[in-house]
Design an enzyme around this catalytic site. Structure first.
Site, short mmCIF file in Angstrom:
data_model
loop_
_atom_site.label_atom_id
_atom_site.label_comp_id
_atom_site.label_asym_id
_atom_site.label_seq_id
_atom_site.Cartn_x
_atom_site.Cartn_y
_atom_site.Cartn_z
N ALA A 1 0.79 -1.24 0.14
CA ALA A 1 -0.11 -0.12 0.36
C ALA A 1 0.98 1.27 0.43
O ALA A 1 0.10 2.12 -1.15
CB ALA A 1 -0.79 -0.06 1.69
N ARG B 1 3.90 10.59 -10.37
CA ARG B 1 3.13 11.35 -11.13
C ARG B 1 3.74 12.83 -11.84
O ARG B 1 3.98 13.74 -12.27
CB ARG B 1 1.75 11.14 -10.41
N SER C 1 0.99 -4.34 -3.97
CA SER C 1 -0.38 -2.79 -4.37
C SER C 1 -0.97 -4.33 -4.03
O SER C 1 -2.02 -4.52 -5.45
CB SER C 1 -0.19 -2.78 -5.74
N CYS D 1 -6.62 -5.92 3.26
CA CYS D 1 -8.03 -5.91 4.11
C CYS D 1 -9.45 -6.50 3.70
O CYS D 1 -10.13 -6.79 4.14
CB CYS D 1 -8.56 -4.44 4.03
N VAL E 1 16.27 -5.20 0.31
CA VAL E 1 17.02 -4.22 0.45
C VAL E 1 17.53 -4.64 2.30
O VAL E 1 16.43 -4.71 2.84
CB VAL E 1 16.19 -3.06 0.67
N ASN F 1 -2.10 4.35 2.76
CA ASN F 1 -2.02 4.83 1.10
C ASN F 1 -1.46 6.69 1.41
O ASN F 1 -1.00 7.37 0.58
CB ASN F 1 -3.42 4.82 0.94
N TYR G 1 -32.09 14.32 8.75
CA TYR G 1 -33.03 13.99 9.33
C TYR G 1 -33.98 13.38 8.17
O TYR G 1 -34.37 14.64 7.77
CB TYR G 1 -33.16 14.59 10.55
N TRP H 1 -33.61 13.02 15.67
CA TRP H 1 -32.29 13.06 16.42
C TRP H 1 -31.46 11.33 15.98
O TRP H 1 -31.73 10.65 16.68
CB TRP H 1 -32.82 12.82 18.18
#
Ligand SMILES: Cc1cc2nc3c(=O)[nH]c(=O)nc-3n(C[C@H](O)[C@H](O)[C@H](O)COP(=O)(O)OP(=O)(O)OC[C@H]3O[C@@H](n4cnc5c(N)ncnc54)[C@H](O)[C@@H]3O)c2cc1C
Length: 453
Positions: free
Chosen positions: A12, A23, A40, A44, A82, A308, A429, A437
């Site tokens: 992630a 980018r 990637s 979850c 690494v 992320n 509401y 409420w």
């Protein structure tokens, strides 16, 4: 000159960082080293994938290595670990796990996204059995899924945290009888007893056995080598599958060996720009701490949502930007059978430890308008600092409209609002969604009465 940004880890945080850096600076060379074979993927989603016999575990991959290389222009190296950072020379030592050879790679900017690993109980007798597993990586999912197709009938899950609870639903959906073993006196350690009581009811309704205050001693193997039972200090539970979900620890050793500052939590220390104590090295995700907006200092709450966001910021900043990570407030949610469970903010214990004087209420209110079909009780536990009224945290649990209500509280906590601000909020509401409420407003009303302001 071409800037060379090296990223360590490709799930992630690592892939968010690499994609973001590329980018923003298409001229930069983005080199990613991943010691495993996957990139990637959505860990979850694993409990839900495992629950479904028809779905391939490979569906969890969000981006393939080929897409990362061809579409995102990332120089990706799988099965490359690494092993050392030479900060002075600005280079890393990389081991190619296929050839077994080491070589050095220079960097102008380095991003550590080495994640975390599960704590295991493998040192205990027979806990290293092939049917005693953990669930962290896609590879773990690949090992587990075929066992569910085959002959697993009785599983013991070690750990009553959110992953253990999500998995008890998944396994039961696959026709497996589940027992949860938790070391501490309650499942969901750190959560409020009212929330825990609702979760326990849900587990009981679905015939999940829960044993708390139990210490695992080991597993037992039958004469033919198959897994026979899980043994605790007080009992033996027949099991042909054991899943250990007792927490994780940050992969911070590489950073520590390079002399980078490690936080009090044991994870890599970072500032809000995701910079480590070396200004040319950034870190993101489960390997590092995150700035906590209520505590106004770092803490370690490893979650995909944070990985992320931090990854994006580390990638942008390593490519020359100066973006600030706004911080976390400790928001998390999950589902166990039909029950939605969420929290945000501090726990009562944390609040006390930080010197607050928390005052708390728990209320029960319907999720939808009066007599509107489909509604169910929502339980809100809310607490604030008595002297100042500052909101500190809360938990919401219920079978309808519970989890997403936590986002209102998360926003209030992030903005350092007090309980009167929450009470006065203009929440929706409309009978299909909320009563006049809202449960959060009812909780705020009650809390104000108790605090007296
Ligand atoms: C079952 C499950 C359910 C979850 N559900 C949720 C959820 O609902 N919501 C949520 O927010 N989070 C959830 N999470 C947590 C989330 O998956 C993690 O927070 C996220 O994966 C962290 O990403 P990361 O990139 O920081 O670390 P990781 O996913 O741990 O990835 C780190 C990568 O770095 C590699 N690496 C480590 N050291 C080196 C090295 N020296 N050289 C090269 N590569 C290295 C590792 O091989 C690994 O692939 C869940 C996790 C699990 C397991």
């Amino acid at each position: 000159m071409t800037k060379r940004i090296v990223v360590v880890g490709a799930v992630a945080a690592g892939m968010s960082a690499a994609s973001q850096a590329k980018r923003r600076r298409s001229d930069a060379q983005l080199v990613v080293f991943e010691k495993g074979s996957d990139i990637s993927y959505g860990a979850c989603g694993m409990p839900y994938n495992l629950a479904d016999a028809e779905r391939s575990i490979e569906d969890l991959a969000v981006l393939t290595p080929q897409q990362a290389i061809e579409e995102r222009g990332i120089d990706l190296h799988l099965r490359h670990e690494v092993t050392h950072i030479d900060r002075e020379a600005r280079q890393v030592v990389v081991r190619n796990h296929d050839s077994g050879e080491d070589h050095s790679e220079p960097y102008d900017a380095l991003i550590l996204a080495t994640g975390a690993r599960p704590r295991t109980l493998e040192r205990l007798p027979h806990m290293d059995h092939e049917r005693s597993l953990v669930l962290r990586t896609l590879q773990d999912g690949r090992k587990l899924k075929p066992l569910l197709h085959k002959d697993a009938r009785r599983a013991v899950i070690l750990g009553g945290g959110y992953i253990g609870l999500e998995m008890c639903e998944s396994l039961q959906r696959r026709g497996i009888q589940v027992t949860i073993i938790e070391k501490t006196p309650q499942i969901l350690p750190g959560w409020h007893t009212e929330t825990v009581a609702r979760v326990m009811e849900e587990l009981k309704d679905h015939e999940i056995a829960v044993h708390t205050d139990e210490t695992v001693v080991g597993a037992e193997q039958a004469e033919d080598g198959s897994l026979a039972a899980l043994v605790t200090s007080s009992q033996k539970i027949p099991a042909d599958l054991v899943l250990t979900a007792v927490g994780i620890q940050p992969n911070a050793e590489l950073a520590a060996a390079a002399g980078l500052r490690i936080g009090a939590s044991g994870a890599i220390w970072v500032n809000q720009y995701q910079q480590t104590s070396d200004e040319m090295i950034w870190a993101a995700g489960d390997c590092c701490e995150a700035y906590h907006r209520i505590l106004r200092k770092n803490s370690w709450l490893p979650l995909g949502t944070t990985a992320n966001k931090q990854g994006r910021i580390a990638g942008a900043n390593a490519s020359g930007e100066s973006l600030r990570f706004r911080g976390i407030v400790g928001t998390a949610g999950f589902k166990v059978f039909d029950l939605e469970v969420a929290r945000s903010g501090l726990s009562l214990e944390e609040a006390r430890k930080e010197g607050f004087e928390p005052v708390m209420v728990t209320i029960r209110q319907r999720s939808r308008g009066h007599s509107f079909p489909g509604g169910a009780p929502v339980y809100v536990t809310l607490f604030a600092d008595g002297p100042s009224g500052l909101l500190l945290g809360g938990e919401i649990v219920g079978k309808d409209g519970a989890v997403l209500r936590i986002n209102t509280l998360a926003a209030a906590l992030a903005a350092h609002l007090n309980v009167a601000d929450l009470q006065g909020m203009d929440l929706v509401y409309a009978p299909p969604f909320a009563p006049v409420w809202d449960p959060l407003l009812v909780a705020a009303n009650q809390l104000i009465k108790k605090i007296g302001k």
